[in-house]
Design an enzyme around this catalytic site. Structure first.
Site, short mmCIF file in Angstrom:
data_model
loop_
_atom_site.label_atom_id
_atom_site.label_comp_id
_atom_site.label_asym_id
_atom_site.label_seq_id
_atom_site.Cartn_x
_atom_site.Cartn_y
_atom_site.Cartn_z
N ASP A 1 120.03 8.99 73.88
CA ASP A 1 119.37 10.29 73.73
C ASP A 1 117.90 10.12 74.10
O ASP A 1 117.30 9.07 73.83
CB ASP A 1 119.48 10.79 72.29
CG ASP A 1 120.91 11.17 71.93
OD1 ASP A 1 121.66 11.58 72.83
OD2 ASP A 1 121.28 11.06 70.74
N ASP B 1 124.77 16.51 75.81
CA ASP B 1 124.75 17.38 74.63
C ASP B 1 124.42 18.82 75.03
O ASP B 1 125.02 19.77 74.52
CB ASP B 1 123.72 16.88 73.62
CG ASP B 1 124.04 15.49 73.09
OD1 ASP B 1 125.24 15.16 73.02
OD2 ASP B 1 123.10 14.74 72.77
#
Length: 202
Positions: free
Chosen positions: A161, A175
């Site tokens: 991330d 995401d």
């Protein structure tokens, strides 16, 4: 005798009960005709699904390779002050680091999502649904790739991330694709549009 056979249509008469050409054409099931007409349209929607999925997957994979090579183990980059930063973290769980001990469960969920989408694709005749499912598929594949190939091991890998808004969990492009696909599915459901292109009203 021949005249009587002609009138009552006995089996001995070869033309007895034979439908006229125009009548025979009318007897073709309408459903079969619709299936023939819908086949090319269905293939186009499936192609759209996989094109969207491929784009989402490639963008996610490419962005992760870049940020890992350029930003990992370095200070965060401030894009918009403290409101938006680029900061690489390895997330074995879900959002906010929830479920870090259940990485393999998230891996199985991602794999199940991919299987379900592949099964739905066979009955897909709606372009908006093709886009929504393509986003879900690309995002699921992106994060599943991390789960399989990244450390600490197969099916236990941590997801990369790097997009860090203020007061919000750090996320990635996979995401984003999943969230956008999910929102689009909710909107389509509210409008009563099904994956097969039909519209229903409750």
């Amino acid at each position: 005798m021949a005249e009587a056979e002609r009138i009552i249509g006995t089996p001995d008469s070869p033309d007895a009960g034979a439908p006229e050409p125009e009548q025979a054409e009318k007897q073709v099931p309408e459903q079969a005709e619709e299936q023939v007409q819908d086949a090319p349209r269905g293939r186009r929607r499936i192609a759209a699904l996989f094109i969207v999925a491929a784009l989402a997957y490639v963008l996610d994979l490419g962005s992760k390779l870049i940020v890992v090579a350029k930003l990992e183990h370095r200070d965060a980059i401030h894009v918009i002050g403290d409101w938006l930063q680029l900061e690489v973290i390895r997330n074995p769980g879900a959002a906010w680091g929830i479920g870090e001990a259940f990485t393999i469960i998230f891996t199985l969920i991602a794999a199940a999502v991919i299987v379900v989408i592949a099964r739905l694709a066979r009955k897909l005749y709606s372009t908006p649904w093709a886009i929504a499912l393509g986003l879900l598929l690309g995002g699921a594949l992106g994060n599943l790739t991390d789960r399989i190939f990244r450390a600490p091991g197969v099916f236990e890998g941590a997801v990369v991330d790097f997009i860090a808004p203020k007061h919000y969990p750090v996320f990635n492009l996979a995401d984003s694709a999943i969230v956008c696909g999910g929102i689009l599915i909710v909107l389509l459901s509210f409008r009563g549009i099904d994956p097969d292109g039909s519209v229903h009203k409750d």
